[in-house]
Each structure stands twice: as structure tokens, then as C-alpha cells.
Design an enzyme around this catalytic site. Structure first.
Site, short mmCIF file in Angstrom:
data_model
loop_
_atom_site.label_atom_id
_atom_site.label_comp_id
_atom_site.label_asym_id
_atom_site.label_seq_id
_atom_site.Cartn_x
_atom_site.Cartn_y
_atom_site.Cartn_z
CD GLU A 41 72.06 -35.69 56.42
OE1 GLU A 41 71.93 -36.38 57.49
OE2 GLU A 41 71.36 -35.74 55.53
NE ARG A 268 69.02 -39.38 68.66
CZ ARG A 268 69.26 -38.47 67.69
NH1 ARG A 268 68.65 -37.32 67.65
NH2 ARG A 268 69.89 -38.67 66.54
CE LYS A 278 69.40 -32.61 60.98
NZ LYS A 278 70.49 -32.37 60.39
P1 ATP Z 1 68.00 -36.16 61.46
O1 ATP Z 1 67.01 -35.49 62.48
O2 ATP Z 1 67.81 -35.53 59.93
O3 ATP Z 1 68.14 -37.56 61.37
P2 ATP Z 1 70.59 -35.45 62.93
O4 ATP Z 1 69.53 -35.08 64.11
O5 ATP Z 1 71.09 -36.78 63.28
O6 ATP Z 1 69.61 -35.49 61.85
P3 ATP Z 1 72.75 -34.26 61.96
O7 ATP Z 1 73.12 -33.26 61.30
O8 ATP Z 1 73.26 -35.64 61.36
O9 ATP Z 1 71.36 -34.42 62.56
O10 ATP Z 1 73.51 -34.20 63.48
C1 ATP Z 1 75.03 -33.67 63.77
C2 ATP Z 1 75.43 -34.38 65.03
O11 ATP Z 1 74.47 -33.98 66.12
C3 ATP Z 1 75.29 -35.73 65.08
O12 ATP Z 1 76.70 -36.00 65.52
C4 ATP Z 1 74.18 -36.30 65.86
O13 ATP Z 1 74.82 -37.20 66.63
C5 ATP Z 1 74.10 -35.30 66.65
N1 ATP Z 1 72.71 -34.97 67.24
C6 ATP Z 1 71.67 -34.89 66.67
N2 ATP Z 1 70.56 -34.89 67.36
C7 ATP Z 1 71.02 -35.13 68.71
C8 ATP Z 1 70.33 -34.95 70.01
N3 ATP Z 1 69.05 -34.94 70.01
N4 ATP Z 1 71.16 -35.24 70.98
C9 ATP Z 1 72.52 -35.28 70.90
N5 ATP Z 1 73.10 -35.32 69.89
C10 ATP Z 1 72.36 -35.05 68.78
MG MG Z 2 72.01 -37.77 61.51
#
Ligand code: ATP
Ligand code: MG
Length: 564
Positions: A41, A268, A278
Site C-alpha cells: 500500500e 510476519r 507504518k
Molecule cells: P500497515 O503497517 O500499514 O498495516 P503493511 O505493513 O501491511 O501495512 P503493506 O503495504 O500492506 O503494509 O504490505 C505489503 C506486503 O508486505 C503485504 O503483503 C504484507 O503481507 C507484507 N508485510 C508487511 N509487513 C510485513 C512483515 N513485518 N513481515 C513480512 N511481511 C510483511
Molecule cells: Mg497492509
């Protein structure tokens, strides 16, 4: 980095669960090739957690000769920005990956999603709800009891269609109506209790401008976007496991997709002493706790890059932690181990004195300069050596001298001998103090027969210390970093504001550091080992007039020690 041919993993026993699924799908002929995607995102900079997801998605495709899409999930115009779109692309490329074709956007599918929503309405699968946000939440209820059906749930298809078209035309205020799927208000899975598909938002979208004032929810957009692109394996984090039945249901209502994406969840990445959301990272930036998204203390990819991390180290880290199905917390020391291991191989060694005290060799001729040959990197003999000037007046580290040394102290002390790295064995004869009683200068003598490489002195000394010749030394700035948070789990408690757990000493600036003149040519992002001190990287703030170095990591290896 693209492998042209599918390269099966060496042994089935070492496959992780994702590889097992992919291999089975290729073997059974379900897919001829795989297509994964990374769906960020664009509402912030990527962080080390995203790096794990990137390595996983791109890595899996590479491993099996498949491809990976980059798709921006831009369904929430209020928080999204092109700055983030650009930084995300730069970061993925820096990590060493390339997506298939042009970047894709969920907003590319707004019209298709709208058309499908209309089809849902016409076939009685969706309805416009006039209830307020609060009413909807209240009627949704709790998992252990059925929810309450909205009074608007039984609207006719014609009425729903008319209202939805008016929603799209901007006839209603924000928040006054939503489109919901007509699914199951009694489901124990709360995500199936008539989830919202569209909300009204009068916000300018960074790509579609003012074309839309209704925006699909993430849930409505995500699975369909995967299906439109022909994604075979939708790898995502565990919190989406409970959404999976909804995504399946959404697709079940539409004509069949081939391939139909299969969602697979993994845990994650959580890192100790680190916040990864974020929202929180944005707060640190906006409230100036850090200098920006790329502050070297940030867990963002841009921060790690500026800190001196390499793509290789980050990929090795992602590899090392692997994929799991269970939540876990990775020790920050493991990330540090990965960069240390990489830089040990590639970083040239140089001498820098961070906390200097003057040393005068009374036995060395005044005005003389010897150029000593010192190896650049013992791990890489082919990188050769360089000339380092040696003169009568040197800088050494203040803590490499002790007036009353404890037993086992092998550095400099009164009357004791030590070797100057690549140079001579010296002895300390006299300590000179300033008016405040602080050590101002060490008077030493050297043994002219003890020069490194030509030592005929027969002396054995236990300690070697580094030094810089005062006459040729460059004065530089060094930024030392410590963990950004004092608490191993800074986001762990709802009752404690994570900002109160910040480490007040996470940045220490040393304005007067002396380095050998070979560093005059250092360019931004060049990496060095300051011997005995750690790895350092020239900051983009550097100029030939004023070099600035970021400490990447110390030499001390906490992780390997703890895990021996
Ligand atoms: P927010 O912190 O705003 O909820 P998010 O961390 O989910 O957002 P996205 O931009 O939706 O951010 O993430 C993009 C991709 O990265 C998604 O497929 C998510 O599963 C993956 N992702 C995000 N954070 C992690 C993490 N800590 N470990 C592994 N994958 C991650
Ligand atoms: Mg997300």
C-alpha cells in the site's frame, strides 16, 4: 538475478511449506509456471518486514522460473502518495529484484471492480446500507453470537442499483452509505458478516484524480486484483488467514478464473527493539524523533541503506530467518550479524581514531614521513595494500592507554610496550596533563628495528593498537548509532506509548574524528571497516570538505556468541 530455467531445490527434505506447495502445483500440472506478487500500500516507505515479503515472493518465482508482479494496493486515497510509490520501486530494485512488466495498481481495476459490484447487486449478492458506521459495528455483534441483519438488507435489486449509481455520482455525503456484500450475519467468522465493499470518500486519488468518490475496500479489491492478474500463489501474512474464506467467496460468485489464485499465509517478521507499523514509523518521522524515513536508525529499507546495509546482507537475513507459520520475534542481533558477515568480506580496512589523544614519539626524527604499506583487507588479499603515512606525532584512542592498567591489559600503559598497527613497537615514557589534569599527550619512544614486515627486534608484544598520523589526518564527523528503542518490544503494550520507550542516546555525533588520508576520496555509501571499531559508511551528507560517516554496526558479535 533471473534464472531462465526452473531450478528445483536440492533436496525435498529442505523445502519450506511454500516451496512444497509450488513444487506440488508444478508437478501435478496445475500450473505450468507461477506468478507471485508483492502488493504494497503506497502509504509509507518499505521496511525490513516488507523486505522479507519481497525476498519471499520474488525469490520463490525466481527459484521456479516464474514471475512476480508489483501491485500497488491504492484503495485508500487519503493516506497514499506518489512519493511512496517512487520510493517503493527504488527500494525493490535496490534489493536486487525486478517485477514483471509495468507496475500494476489496484486502481487500474476500479472500473472492473465496479462492474462486478453491479453484477453482485443485480444478482442479490450486495446491498446499499444507510446505517452509520457505529450502527454497522453494533449490529455486526460479537463472534459468539449471531449479528443483527441491517434493516436495509432486503432492498430490491433495482433500488440498490439506483442508490449505488447515485453513490458513484456523488449524490451522498461521505459516510452516509456503504455497499455491503449480502453474506451471513450469523457466521462465527466476523469477516463474513456482510463485509463492506465500497465506501464514499471525497478524496483526490494520486492516480485516478477525482474520477471516483466511491472506493473499494481492501477486502473487495485484493483477491479480485490477484485473480485479474492471474496470480497463482498469493503469499500474505497470517492476519489474512481469517479473511481467506471471504476472498474465496467473493471469487466463487464470479465466472471462474484460470488460474485461480491460492492464498498462502506466513508469519510476519517481528524484530526486537523495533516498531514496524507504518503508522508508528510515520509518527516518528512527522514528530521529528528521527530525521526522516531514511534516518539510519529506522528499520526502513532506505534507512538501512543509508546506515550501510547491503542488499546481499538483507537477502541473506531473509534467507536465514526462513518462513514460518507461527508468530515469532527475531533478535535484532541476527540482522546485525548478517551485515557484519557481509562487510567482513568486502569492506576495506582503514584506521580511524574516534576519541583521540596525542602521542609523540620522542625518538622519531622531526619532519620525517615514512609511507608504510598496510593491507586493505586480510579477507581479500587480492585487494592489495595502501600507503599510510607515519610521523612523529600521532593520534591514538584515549582508551588504548591506561595509567594504572588492570592485569591482562595489553594496550599502552606507562613503561609497557605495544605495537602500532603496521608500524613500530613503542613504549610509553611519560604522561603529560593539561591544566584540568586530563591526559593531553603521551610521550613515547619507538624501537627502529621493530618495523612491521622487517622486525629484527626480537621483541614479543601482546597488543596492537591503531593510530593516525597527526600531520596528514583528515578530520571527519562520525555518527554512532544505538538501538532506537530501549524496550525489546516497544509496540507490545497498549497502555504504554511507544514514544516513551525511545532510546535518548540512539544517536551520538562525534565531531572531531581523525582518519587516515586514504579516506579523502570516499564517496557517499562507500563502506569501510575502521579497524577495531566497527563498520562505517560514508553518508550522503558527506562532502570533500566535510566527510561524514555512519556507523553501520560494531565489530562485537552478540548473536554468534549467544548462539554458539
Ligand atoms: P500497515 O503497517 O500499514 O498495516 P503493511 O505493513 O501491511 O501495512 P503493506 O503495504 O500492506 O503494509 O504490505 C505489503 C506486503 O508486505 C503485504 O503483503 C504484507 O503481507 C507484507 N508485510 C508487511 N509487513 C510485513 C512483515 N513485518 N513481515 C513480512 N511481511 C510483511
Ligand atoms: Mg497492509
Amino acid at each position: 538475478m533471473n534464472h531462465p530455467e526452473p531450478t528445483p531445490s536440492p533436496s525435498a527434505a529442505s523445502l519450506n511449506f511454500l516451496e512444497e506447495i509450488v513444487e506440488a502445483d508444478l508437478r501435478s500440472g496445475k500450473h505450468r509456471s507461477i506468478l507471485t506478487r508483492f502488493p504494497p500500500e503506497p502509504n509509507g516507505y518499505l521496511h525490513i518486514g516488507h523486505a522479507k515479503s519481497i525476498c519471499l515472493n520474488f525469490g520463490l518465482a525466481q527459484q521456479y522460473g516464474g514471475k512476480t508482479n508489483l501491485r500497488f494496493d491504492d484503495t485508500n486515497p487519503a493516506t497514499e502518495d506518489v512519493e511512496y510509490v517512487d520510493s517503493i520501486q527504488a527500494d525493490i530494485r535496490w534489493l536486487g529484484f525486478e517485477w514483471e512488466g509495468e507496475p500494476k495498481y489496484a486502481s487500474d481495476y476500479f472500473q472492473q471492480l465496479y462492474d462486478w459490484a453491479v453484477y453482485y447487486i443485480k444478482t442479490g449478492r450486495a446491498y446499499v446500507d444507510d446505517s452509520s458506521k457505529e450502527e454497522i459495528a453494533r449490529m455486526r455483534g460479537i463472534p459468539t453470537e449471531p449479528g443483527i441483519e441491517s434493516p436495509y438488507r432486503t432492498r430490491s435489486a433495482e433500488e440498490n442499483l439506483e442508490l449505488f449509481e447515485q453513490m458513484k455520482a456523488g449524490a451522498f455525503p461521505e459516510g452516509s452509505r456503504v455497499l455491503r456484500a449480502k453474506l451471513d450475519m450469523a457466521s462465527p467468522n466476523m469477516h463474513l458478516r456482510d463485509p463492506i465493499m465500497y465506501r464514499i470518500k471525497y478524496a483526490r486519488h494520486h492516480r485516478t484524480g477525482d474520477q471516483w468518490c466511491i472506493y473499494p475496500t481492501y477486502d473487495w479489491a485484493h483477491g479480485q486484483s490477484d485473480a485479474i492478474e492471474g496470480i497463482t500463489h498469493s503469499v500474505c501474512t497470517l492476519e489474512f488467514e481469517v479473511h481467506r474464506p471471504l476472498y474465496e467467496w467473493f471469487l466463487d460468485q464470479l465466472p471462474p478464473f484460470d488460474p485461480r489464485p491460492r492464498q498462502i499465509e506466513f508469519a510476519r517478521l517481528n524484530l526486537s527493539y523495533t516498531v514496524m507499523s507504518k503508522r508508528r514509523l510515520l509518527q516518528l518521522v512527522n514528530e521529528r524523533y528521527v530525521s526522516g524515513w531514511d534516518d539510519p536508525r529506522m528499520p526502513t529499507i532506505s534507512g538501512l541503506r543509508r546506515r550501510g546495509y547491503t542488499p546481499e546482507a538483507i537477502r541473506a537475513f531473509a534467507d536465514r530467518i526462513g518462513v514460518a507459520r507461527r508468530e515469532n520475534v527475531i533478535d535484532l542481533a541476527l540482522l546485525e550479524f548478517s551485515i557484519r558477515e557481509d562487510l567482513n568480506k568486502r569492506a576495506p580496512r582503514v584506521m580511524a581514531v574516534l576519541d583521540p589523544v596525542r602521542l609523540v614519539l620522542t625518538t622519531y626524527p622531526e619532519g620525517e614521513t615514512e609511507w608504510l604499506e598496510i593491507e586493505n583487507n586480510p579477507e581479500q588479499p587480492e585487494t592489495g595494500s595502501r600507503q599510510v603515512p607515519f610521523t612523529r606525532e600521532l593520534w591514538i584512542e584515549r582508551d588504548d592507554f591506561m595509567e594504572q592498567p588492570p592485569k591482562g591489559y595489553f594496550r599502552l600503559s606507562p613503561g609497557a610496550e605495544v605495537r602500532l598497527k603496521g608500524a613500530y613497537i613503542i613504549r610509553c615514557d611519560e604522561v603529560i596533563r593539561d591544566a584540568e589534569g586530563r591526559i593531553a599527550e603521551l610521550r613515547c619512544s619507538h624501537d627502529p628495528h621493530s618495523r612491521s614486515g622487517a622486525d629484527t627486534s626480537g621483541k614479543k608484544v601482546k597488543g596492537t593498537i591503531h593510530w593516525v598520523s597527526a600531520a596528514q589526518a583528515l578530520t571527519v564527523e562520525v555518527r554512532l548509532y544505538d538501538r532506537l528503542f530501549l524496550d525489546p518490544d516497544p509496540a507490545g503494550s497498549k497502555d504504554v506509548d511507544f514514544r516513551t520507550l525511545l532510546n535518548p542516546d540512539s544517536l551520538r555525533v562525534l565531531g572531531q574524528v581523525y582518519v587516515e588520508p586514504s579516506l579523502a576520496e570516499a564517496q557517499a555509501m562507500d563502506t569501510f571497516q575502521f579497524i577495531r571499531k566497527g563498520y562505517f559508511c560514508a553518508d550522503p551528507d558527506s562532502s570533500p570538505e566535510r566527510l561524514v560517516f555512519n556507523q553501520t554496526v560494531t565489530l562485537k558479535d552478540d548473536w554468534a556468541k549467544a548462539n554458539r
